[in-house]
Scaffold this active site. Structure first.
Site, PDB file in Angstrom:
ATOM      1  NE  ARG A   1      -4.257  -1.590   0.255  1.00  5.15           N
ATOM      2  CZ  ARG A   1      -5.397  -1.468   0.932  1.00  5.15           C
ATOM      3  NH1 ARG A   1      -5.633  -0.410   1.681  1.00  5.15           N
ATOM      4  NH2 ARG A   1      -6.313  -2.394   0.839  1.00  5.15           N
TER       5      ARG A   1
ATOM      6  NE  ARG B   1      -7.058   5.444   2.421  1.00  2.00           N
ATOM      7  CZ  ARG B   1      -7.847   4.551   2.985  1.00  2.00           C
ATOM      8  NH1 ARG B   1      -9.095   4.863   3.239  1.00  2.00           N
ATOM      9  NH2 ARG B   1      -7.403   3.372   3.310  1.00  2.00           N
TER      10      ARG B   1
ATOM     11  NE  ARG C   1     -10.073   7.508  -3.264  1.00  2.00           N
ATOM     12  CZ  ARG C   1     -11.381   7.712  -3.215  1.00  2.00           C
ATOM     13  NH1 ARG C   1     -11.922   8.595  -4.004  1.00  2.00           N
ATOM     14  NH2 ARG C   1     -12.124   7.032  -2.381  1.00  2.00           N
TER      15      ARG C   1
ATOM     16  CG  ASP D   1      -8.903  -2.933  -4.153  1.00  2.42           C
ATOM     17  OD1 ASP D   1      -8.219  -2.444  -3.238  1.00  2.42           O
ATOM     18  OD2 ASP D   1      -9.815  -3.733  -3.955  1.00  2.42           O
TER      19      ASP D   1
ATOM     20  CE1 TYR E   1     -12.949  -7.097   1.744  1.00  2.00           C
ATOM     21  CE2 TYR E   1     -11.400  -8.741   0.929  1.00  2.00           C
ATOM     22  CZ  TYR E   1     -11.696  -7.698   1.779  1.00  2.00           C
ATOM     23  OH  TYR E   1     -10.754  -7.269   2.677  1.00  2.00           O
TER      24      TYR E   1
HETATM   25  C1  LIG Z   1      -7.924  -7.084   1.171  1.00  2.00           C
HETATM   26  C2  LIG Z   1      -7.367  -6.156   0.086  1.00  2.00           C
HETATM   27  C3  LIG Z   1      -8.099  -5.133  -0.589  1.00  2.00           C
HETATM   28  N1  LIG Z   1      -7.212  -4.554  -1.479  1.00  2.00           N
HETATM   29  C4  LIG Z   1      -5.974  -5.129  -1.393  1.00  2.00           C
HETATM   30  C5  LIG Z   1      -6.050  -6.165  -0.420  1.00  2.00           C
HETATM   31  C6  LIG Z   1      -4.950  -7.116  -0.061  1.00  2.00           C
HETATM   32  C7  LIG Z   1      -3.928  -6.511   0.822  1.00  2.00           C
HETATM   33  C8  LIG Z   1      -4.430  -6.190   2.230  1.00  2.00           C
HETATM   34  O1  LIG Z   1      -4.785  -7.092   2.957  1.00  2.00           O
HETATM   35  O2  LIG Z   1      -4.452  -4.975   2.529  1.00  2.00           O
HETATM   36  C9  LIG Z   1      -4.771  -4.851  -2.178  1.00  2.00           C
HETATM   37  C10 LIG Z   1      -4.514  -3.480  -2.642  1.00  2.00           C
HETATM   38  N2  LIG Z   1      -5.297  -2.360  -2.539  1.00  2.00           N
HETATM   39  C11 LIG Z   1      -4.677  -1.297  -3.104  1.00  2.00           C
HETATM   40  C12 LIG Z   1      -3.452  -1.733  -3.675  1.00  2.00           C
HETATM   41  C13 LIG Z   1      -2.589  -0.817  -4.528  1.00  2.00           C
HETATM   42  C14 LIG Z   1      -1.174  -0.885  -4.545  1.00  2.00           C
HETATM   43  C15 LIG Z   1      -0.435  -0.562  -3.275  1.00  2.00           C
HETATM   44  O3  LIG Z   1      -0.206  -1.498  -2.483  1.00  2.00           O
HETATM   45  O4  LIG Z   1      -0.001   0.600  -3.099  1.00  2.00           O
HETATM   46  C16 LIG Z   1      -3.329  -3.099  -3.354  1.00  2.00           C
HETATM   47  C17 LIG Z   1      -2.188  -4.050  -3.668  1.00  2.00           C
HETATM   48  C18 LIG Z   1      -5.153   0.083  -3.179  1.00  2.00           C
HETATM   49  C19 LIG Z   1      -6.308   0.511  -2.362  1.00  2.00           C
HETATM   50  N3  LIG Z   1      -7.472  -0.172  -2.059  1.00  2.00           N
HETATM   51  C20 LIG Z   1      -8.314   0.610  -1.344  1.00  2.00           C
HETATM   52  C21 LIG Z   1      -7.692   1.884  -1.159  1.00  2.00           C
HETATM   53  C22 LIG Z   1      -8.322   3.079  -0.473  1.00  2.00           C
HETATM   54  C23 LIG Z   1      -9.240   3.736  -1.435  1.00  2.00           C
HETATM   55  C24 LIG Z   1      -9.324   5.218  -1.243  1.00  2.00           C
HETATM   56  O5  LIG Z   1      -8.423   5.947  -1.671  1.00  2.00           O
HETATM   57  O6  LIG Z   1     -10.356   5.657  -0.692  1.00  2.00           O
HETATM   58  C25 LIG Z   1      -6.446   1.832  -1.790  1.00  2.00           C
HETATM   59  C26 LIG Z   1      -5.430   2.933  -1.928  1.00  2.00           C
HETATM   60  C27 LIG Z   1      -9.689   0.235  -0.888  1.00  2.00           C
HETATM   61  C28 LIG Z   1      -9.865  -1.127  -0.325  1.00  2.00           C
HETATM   62  N4  LIG Z   1      -9.529  -2.302  -0.932  1.00  2.00           N
HETATM   63  C29 LIG Z   1      -9.797  -3.374  -0.112  1.00  2.00           C
HETATM   64  C30 LIG Z   1     -10.398  -2.854   1.058  1.00  2.00           C
HETATM   65  C31 LIG Z   1     -10.853  -3.692   2.230  1.00  2.00           C
HETATM   66  C32 LIG Z   1     -10.449  -1.459   0.915  1.00  2.00           C
HETATM   67  C33 LIG Z   1     -11.080  -0.470   1.881  1.00  2.00           C
HETATM   68  C34 LIG Z   1     -10.251  -0.258   3.088  1.00  2.00           C
HETATM   69  C35 LIG Z   1      -9.147   0.715   2.821  1.00  2.00           C
HETATM   70  O7  LIG Z   1      -9.476   1.805   2.344  1.00  2.00           O
HETATM   71  O8  LIG Z   1      -7.987   0.388   3.108  1.00  2.00           O
HETATM   72  C36 LIG Z   1      -9.539  -4.786  -0.444  1.00  2.00           C
END
Ligand SMILES: Cc1c2[nH]c(c1CCC(=O)O)Cc1[nH]c(c(CCC(=O)O)c1C)Cc1[nH]c(c(CCC(=O)O)c1C)Cc1[nH]c(c(C)c1CCC(=O)O)C2
Length: 347
Positions: free
Chosen positions: A26, A30, A39, A76, A155
């Protein structure tokens, strides 16, 4: 720079490098003001993921600041269910919301034939990032990724984020035939999705099994290790040498069996894994990745430094990639990431 000279590719291929290469789960997101700006410009998160200029820019933002050895595609894991036609939205403050799939009708509404056309913008992002790295950061490796079938199914079946995914785990016991069909569909679509990312320019591929540790040992073998192994076989047929990283989060001691059976060359450790134990138990040819506590990076200072140094000491002499034990969190001060990069680079 010659492809084979990139430090991350060398470590993922089993070389012990010191100081080790690093990137952070990640790392785009943010905690960075420049991310929040783009964003806001994109509107919603799915638009950001499917607008190649913006998604490529976001992927490169942390590389410009910190020079990580790996750039992970900005996307994602839920973009695959989205590409399969499942209704998905990210509600502000609530995380992802999906129309849950709990029966045969829900399963048969998915459209594996639509994955290829729907992922076109994501593949364009991959190509743009690869070109951007060649111009700006030629030592940095582009990592493509997908969720593992079980974690993505969590999910798809529960329909929202959570901490225990009870509906999904119950469905796997109550109707293993239906659940197995969903997992097989995800295995096939994931192979297609990851191979397409490799074709577009991803140089290494990672499978995120964030919820693997919720499973009993028998269910873990069936729904985490076996699907991962099937995906690895599918990828290896077309791309025998591309480095693969698996992240069976919260697997505990089952990480050893995962490392032996899934077929990935690199296994990522979560925050709770003792790196000294893993170094002793996981086969020496397997590269380890991890596992600084994301909260230590929020804290920063001497506490972060001590934690990072103890991980480095445990991994010295073996193929290793420094990373976090889970994703970086929004309250992380960007200057703490810069300080962490300095600690890693001094070994
Ligand atoms: C379970 C999972 C998800 N997404 C992901 C996982 C596996 C890794 C882990 O366990 O964290 C993987 C993921 N999600 C995102 C990336 C991008 C690349 C990176 O790592 O920088 C990657 C590799 C961006 C993201 N994915 C998400 C955001 C936030 C979105 C925003 O900007 O509002 C980002 C940057 C949204 C997301 N996506 C997911 C959730 C539960 C959420 C909401 C919670 C949160 O906001 O953290 C599912």
């Amino acid at each position: 720079m010659e492809h084979a000279q990139k430090p991350l590719l060398r470590a993922l291929s089993g070389e012990a490098l010191w100081p080790p290469p690093f990137w952070l789960m990640r790392q785009a997101g943010r905690y960075l003001p420049e991310y929040r700006e783009l964003r806001a410009q994109a509107g919603d998160f799915i638009s950001l993921c499917t607008t190649p200029e913006l998604a490529a820019e976001v992927t490169l933002q942390p590389i410009r600041r910190y020079g990580m050895d790996g750039a992970i595609l900005f996307s994602d894991i839920l973009m695959l269910p989205w590409a399969l036609g499942q209704e998905l939205r990210y509600a502000e403050g609530e995380g992802p919301l999906l129309a849950p799939i709990r029966d045969a009708a829900g399963l048969s509404a998915l459209r594996p034939d639509m994955v290829r056309p729907n992922i076109a913008p994501i593949l364009e992002t991959v190509a743009r990032v690869r070109a951007g790295l060649a111009a700006e950061a030629p030592r940095t490796t582009l990592i493509g990724f997908a969720g593992s079938p079980f974690t993505v199914a969590c999910y798809m079946v529960d329909g929202k984020g959570g901490k225990d995914f009870a509906e999904t785990r119950r469905l796997a016991y109550v109707d293993p035939l239906l659940f197995g069909k969903l997992i097989r569909l995800l295995v096939d679509s994931t192979v297609e999705y990851l191979l397409a990312q490799a074709e577009a320019g991803a140089e290494a591929l990672m499978l995120f099994d964030s919820w693997a540790g919720l499973l009993s040992p028998a269910q873990f073998r069936r729904w985490s290790i076996e699907p991962a192994a099937a995906i690895v076989r599918g990828i290896r047929k077309a791309r025998p040498d591309i480095p693969l990283i698996g992240f069976p989060r919260l697997a505990g001691p089952l990480i050893v069996e995962y490392a032996d059976r899934a077929g990935v060359g690199t296994v990522a450790m979560d925050t709770g894994m003792d790196p000294r134990w893993a170094a002793a138990q996981v086969a020496p040819g397997v590269t380890l990745q991890g596992n600084l506590d994301p909260q230590a990076v929020v804290a920063g200072g001497a506490a972060m430094e001590a934690e990072a140094r103890s991980i480095l000491a445990a991994m010295r002499g073996r193929p290793f990639v420094f990373n976090l034990g889970h994703g970086i969190v929004p309250p992380t001060p960007p200057e703490h990431v810069a300080a962490l990069a300095r600690v890693i680079r001094t070994g």
